[in-house]
Write an enzyme that holds these catalytic residues in place. Structure first.
Site, PDB file in Angstrom:
ATOM      1  N   ASN A 117      21.870   5.627 -34.128  1.00  0.00           N
ATOM      2  CA  ASN A 117      20.510   5.319 -33.663  1.00  0.00           C
ATOM      3  C   ASN A 117      20.108   3.870 -33.940  1.00  0.00           C
ATOM      4  O   ASN A 117      18.932   3.545 -33.907  1.00  0.00           O
ATOM      5  CB  ASN A 117      19.498   6.314 -34.263  1.00  0.00           C
ATOM      6  CG  ASN A 117      19.557   6.371 -35.776  1.00  0.00           C
ATOM      7  OD1 ASN A 117      20.194   5.529 -36.411  1.00  0.00           O
ATOM      8  ND2 ASN A 117      18.890   7.345 -36.375  1.00  0.00           N
TER       9      ASN A 117
ATOM     10  N   ARG B 105      13.216   0.802 -44.555  1.00  0.00           N
ATOM     11  CA  ARG B 105      12.760   1.837 -45.487  1.00  0.00           C
ATOM     12  C   ARG B 105      11.455   1.373 -46.129  1.00  0.00           C
ATOM     13  O   ARG B 105      11.320   0.204 -46.515  1.00  0.00           O
ATOM     14  CB  ARG B 105      13.800   2.097 -46.599  1.00  0.00           C
ATOM     15  CG  ARG B 105      14.992   2.913 -46.152  1.00  0.00           C
ATOM     16  CD  ARG B 105      14.628   4.330 -45.694  1.00  0.00           C
ATOM     17  NE  ARG B 105      15.775   5.099 -45.251  1.00  0.00           N
ATOM     18  CZ  ARG B 105      16.106   5.285 -43.972  1.00  0.00           C
ATOM     19  NH1 ARG B 105      15.371   4.767 -43.004  1.00  0.00           N
ATOM     20  NH2 ARG B 105      17.144   6.031 -43.652  1.00  0.00           N
TER      21      ARG B 105
ATOM     22  N   GLN C 166       8.434  10.428 -47.960  1.00  0.00           N
ATOM     23  CA  GLN C 166       8.240  11.036 -46.647  1.00  0.00           C
ATOM     24  C   GLN C 166       8.313  12.542 -46.781  1.00  0.00           C
ATOM     25  O   GLN C 166       9.313  13.035 -47.319  1.00  0.00           O
ATOM     26  CB  GLN C 166       9.307  10.525 -45.656  1.00  0.00           C
ATOM     27  CG  GLN C 166       9.072   9.069 -45.315  1.00  0.00           C
ATOM     28  CD  GLN C 166       9.976   8.525 -44.215  1.00  0.00           C
ATOM     29  OE1 GLN C 166       9.822   7.394 -43.831  1.00  0.00           O
ATOM     30  NE2 GLN C 166      10.899   9.295 -43.706  1.00  0.00           N
TER      31      GLN C 166
ATOM     32  N   HIS D  13       8.035   8.546 -39.115  1.00  0.00           N
ATOM     33  CA  HIS D  13       9.406   8.022 -39.014  1.00  0.00           C
ATOM     34  C   HIS D  13      10.081   8.585 -37.754  1.00  0.00           C
ATOM     35  O   HIS D  13      10.656   9.666 -37.769  1.00  0.00           O
ATOM     36  CB  HIS D  13      10.173   8.442 -40.275  1.00  0.00           C
ATOM     37  CG  HIS D  13      11.488   7.770 -40.436  1.00  0.00           C
ATOM     38  ND1 HIS D  13      12.193   7.800 -41.608  1.00  0.00           N
ATOM     39  CD2 HIS D  13      12.248   7.042 -39.589  1.00  0.00           C
ATOM     40  CE1 HIS D  13      13.323   7.129 -41.471  1.00  0.00           C
ATOM     41  NE2 HIS D  13      13.379   6.668 -40.241  1.00  0.00           N
TER      42      HIS D  13
HETATM   43  P1  NDP Z   1      24.153  -1.803 -41.067  1.00  0.00           P
HETATM   44  O1  NDP Z   1      24.953  -1.282 -42.194  1.00  0.00           O
HETATM   45  O2  NDP Z   1      24.846  -2.157 -39.799  1.00  0.00           O
HETATM   46  O3  NDP Z   1      23.368  -3.109 -41.513  1.00  0.00           O
HETATM   47  C1  NDP Z   1      22.803  -3.299 -42.730  1.00  0.00           C
HETATM   48  C2  NDP Z   1      22.861  -4.774 -43.041  1.00  0.00           C
HETATM   49  O4  NDP Z   1      22.078  -5.043 -44.192  1.00  0.00           O
HETATM   50  C3  NDP Z   1      24.266  -5.275 -43.325  1.00  0.00           C
HETATM   51  O5  NDP Z   1      24.533  -6.375 -42.500  1.00  0.00           O
HETATM   52  C4  NDP Z   1      24.160  -5.664 -44.794  1.00  0.00           C
HETATM   53  O6  NDP Z   1      24.926  -6.755 -45.130  1.00  0.00           O
HETATM   54  C5  NDP Z   1      22.718  -6.065 -44.887  1.00  0.00           C
HETATM   55  N1  NDP Z   1      22.235  -6.161 -46.252  1.00  0.00           N
HETATM   56  C6  NDP Z   1      22.467  -5.322 -47.285  1.00  0.00           C
HETATM   57  N2  NDP Z   1      21.826  -5.747 -48.368  1.00  0.00           N
HETATM   58  C7  NDP Z   1      21.172  -6.873 -48.027  1.00  0.00           C
HETATM   59  C8  NDP Z   1      20.338  -7.763 -48.734  1.00  0.00           C
HETATM   60  N3  NDP Z   1      20.078  -7.560 -50.037  1.00  0.00           N
HETATM   61  N4  NDP Z   1      19.843  -8.831 -48.078  1.00  0.00           N
HETATM   62  C9  NDP Z   1      20.130  -9.031 -46.776  1.00  0.00           C
HETATM   63  N5  NDP Z   1      20.924  -8.218 -46.056  1.00  0.00           N
HETATM   64  C10 NDP Z   1      21.429  -7.147 -46.679  1.00  0.00           C
HETATM   65  O7  NDP Z   1      23.017  -0.743 -40.809  1.00  0.00           O
HETATM   66  P2  NDP Z   1      21.981  -0.621 -39.593  1.00  0.00           P
HETATM   67  O8  NDP Z   1      21.642  -1.987 -39.111  1.00  0.00           O
HETATM   68  O9  NDP Z   1      22.450   0.372 -38.596  1.00  0.00           O
HETATM   69  O10 NDP Z   1      20.749   0.032 -40.370  1.00  0.00           O
HETATM   70  C11 NDP Z   1      20.063  -0.691 -41.373  1.00  0.00           C
HETATM   71  C12 NDP Z   1      19.065   0.201 -42.070  1.00  0.00           C
HETATM   72  O11 NDP Z   1      18.047   0.576 -41.150  1.00  0.00           O
HETATM   73  C13 NDP Z   1      19.624   1.540 -42.569  1.00  0.00           C
HETATM   74  O12 NDP Z   1      20.233   1.404 -43.839  1.00  0.00           O
HETATM   75  C14 NDP Z   1      18.400   2.391 -42.625  1.00  0.00           C
HETATM   76  O13 NDP Z   1      17.759   2.242 -43.879  1.00  0.00           O
HETATM   77  C15 NDP Z   1      17.501   1.816 -41.541  1.00  0.00           C
HETATM   78  N6  NDP Z   1      17.436   2.699 -40.376  1.00  0.00           N
HETATM   79  C16 NDP Z   1      16.206   3.183 -39.989  1.00  0.00           C
HETATM   80  C17 NDP Z   1      16.095   4.068 -38.944  1.00  0.00           C
HETATM   81  C18 NDP Z   1      14.760   4.557 -38.467  1.00  0.00           C
HETATM   82  O14 NDP Z   1      14.695   5.569 -37.771  1.00  0.00           O
HETATM   83  N7  NDP Z   1      13.666   3.894 -38.808  1.00  0.00           N
HETATM   84  C19 NDP Z   1      17.293   4.573 -38.240  1.00  0.00           C
HETATM   85  C20 NDP Z   1      18.501   3.896 -38.628  1.00  0.00           C
HETATM   86  C21 NDP Z   1      18.573   3.050 -39.688  1.00  0.00           C
HETATM   87  P3  NDP Z   1      26.505  -6.752 -45.233  1.00  0.00           P
HETATM   88  O15 NDP Z   1      27.020  -5.462 -44.700  1.00  0.00           O
HETATM   89  O16 NDP Z   1      26.844  -7.945 -44.396  1.00  0.00           O
HETATM   90  O17 NDP Z   1      26.797  -6.904 -46.676  1.00  0.00           O
END
Ligand code: NDP
Length: 399
Positions: A147, A285, A314, A333
């Site tokens: 998603n 989140r 939530q 959400h």
């Molecule tokens: P990904 O794993 O593709 O992306 C997460 C990114 O966050 C990675 O690039 C990671 O970096 C980066 N990251 C981690 N820690 C840090 C930090 N301290 N500072 C900056 N960047 C950081 O996940 P998605 O993009 O698919 O999803 C991200 C988040 O969105 C999920 O974890 C979830 O909490 C939320 N989400 C919400 C939804 C909703 O319905 N509202 C649905 C889906 C997701 P790297 O890997 O490069 O280390």
């Protein structure tokens, strides 16, 4: 045979739907970058049906029961007297969606003696105490990418809704008004603004791509830098830290996972460094932002708007300040649980279960914790530790 305990949100108040607004959803077979969409052996639902509520059962009932497994579905998830707590004691697998999270705290994990796997039907496994899962050797999985694009679309919608003052303007029409000045006094163009994402993973990158045609200046920070080609293609400015980036921005979108390092990242101190009148859209989140600091920043005018769909806990209690703070565009959400998304994460959940039951490896990208440590996407994007503290407050919603 396994006992699978599945926590889903309630059916619509008008009852489980018998018809839908549209007859089909587009079939998505692969995601940007080439990862394939879920590949279960088959599915027992029609894409476009409501699968994420109790009666939908993620389309898993026939599959599980015909395999001799016990499948318990409930929405009653909070408080020590909840059905979730009662059923958890002998469950082998717990499935939960982040929209209506079954908080798997260390206390609950300690009670769940048979628990072997926690599946997040969606993305974001912060509702599981990952540290406790690591220590108990419980596998934690999620349906990576299922998603991400759904959320990216929602982010763009919310940025435009805030900057252009859409929600109050819609409200004037519904109330019978034609109050153009009231609508216009907080309405701006996005064009020319500086927009930045905290994290440029699957969602953050998709947001950047979708915003490029709006002629904005794009910024990002992430633990791993994107390739020079992507940076050049999108005209991105990279920043080493969130603290370095946000003072420059008009709009911030938060797309990082929640774990101890990101919990409370947007606190009073960081918010005070932002431009007066900046906007934040947080669909990552709720706990990444300090609840009360956000409300105060909107009241003082430090922030011009805050929108998103993620809260903590939530469901949030009726007196949660984000329900009543000014200039917000909050929804429950929902961004990742469009009917389109549900078809993908339900199929992905089935794929994970099939692998588990047949002893086949679960895709690396679906793994968060495995074999007593962070694994797969978990090792890349998360950190160890626990972010479920305070989740017991979700029981106040029932009260
Ligand atoms: P990904 O794993 O593709 O992306 C997460 C990114 O966050 C990675 O690039 C990671 O970096 C980066 N990251 C981690 N820690 C840090 C930090 N301290 N500072 C900056 N960047 C950081 O996940 P998605 O993009 O698919 O999803 C991200 C988040 O969105 C999920 O974890 C979830 O909490 C939320 N989400 C919400 C939804 C909703 O319905 N509202 C649905 C889906 C997701 P790297 O890997 O490069 O280390």
């Amino acid at each position: 045979m396994a006992k699978v305990l599945c926590v889903l949100y309630d059916d619509p108040v008008g009852g489980y739907p018998t018809t839908y607004a549209r007859d089909e959803v587009p079939a998505i077979n692969s995601y940007p970058g080439g990862q394939s969409a879920p590949t279960p052996s088959t599915i027992d639902f029609t894409p476009g049906e409501l699968l994420g509520s109790v009666s939908g059962g993620l389309g898993l009932r026939d599959f599980l029961e015909s395999g001799g497994h016990t499948f318990v579905v409930t929405s009653d998830k909070d408080g020590a007297d909840s059905e979730f707590d009662r059923e958890l004691v002998d469950a082998d697998i717990v499935i939960s969606q982040p929209f209506w999270p079954a908080y798997l705290t260390a206390e609950r994990i300690a009670k769940a003696k048979n628990l072997k796997m926690a599946v997040t039907a969606g993305i974001g496994s912060d509702h599981v105490d990952l540290q406790a899962a690591i220590e108990r050797g419980i596998t934690v999985t999620e349906v990576t990418f299922s998603n991400s694009i759904s959320v990216a679309e929602h982010v763009v919608m919310m940025i435009l809704a805030l900057v252009r003052n859409y929600i109050p303007s819609y409200g004037w029409v519904v109330r019978g008004g034609w109050n153009i000045a009231d609508c216009a006094e907080r309405s701006y163009d996005l064009e020319g603004m500086k927009v930045g994402t905290v994290a440029a993973g699957r969602i953050g990158s998709a947001v950047l791509r979708r915003l490029k045609p709006f002629d904005v200046e794009l910024h990002y920070t992430d633990r791993h830098r994107l390739s020079a080609e992507v940076e050049e293609d999108l005209g991105l400015t990279f920043h080493e830290t969130t603290a370095e980036m946000v003072p420059l921005l008009d709009v911030v979108t938060i797309n990082a996972p929640l774990y101890p390092e990101t919990e409370g990242l947007f606190d009073e101190a960081l918010l005070s460094t932002m431009k007066r009148g900046a906007y934040i859209v947080n669909t990552a989140r709720g706990k990444i932002c300090d609840r009360d600091a956000i409300a105060r920043a909107l009241e003082s005018g430090q922030l011009a708007g805050y929108a998103g769909d993620v809260w903590f806990p939530q469901p949030p209690p009726a007196d949660h300040p984000w329900r009543s703070m000014p200039h917000h565009g909050m929804t429950p959400h929902i961004s990742g649980t469009s009917l389109s998304a549900q078809a993908r994460y339900a199929a992905g959940t089935r794929e994970i279960l099939e692998c588990f039951f047949e002893g086949r490896p679960i895709r690396d990208e679906y793994l968060i914790v495995d074999g007593g440590r962070l694994a797969g996407t978990g090792a890349h994007s998360y950190g160890e530790g626990n972010a479920t503290g305070g989740s017991e407050e979700a029981a106040r919603f029932k009260a």
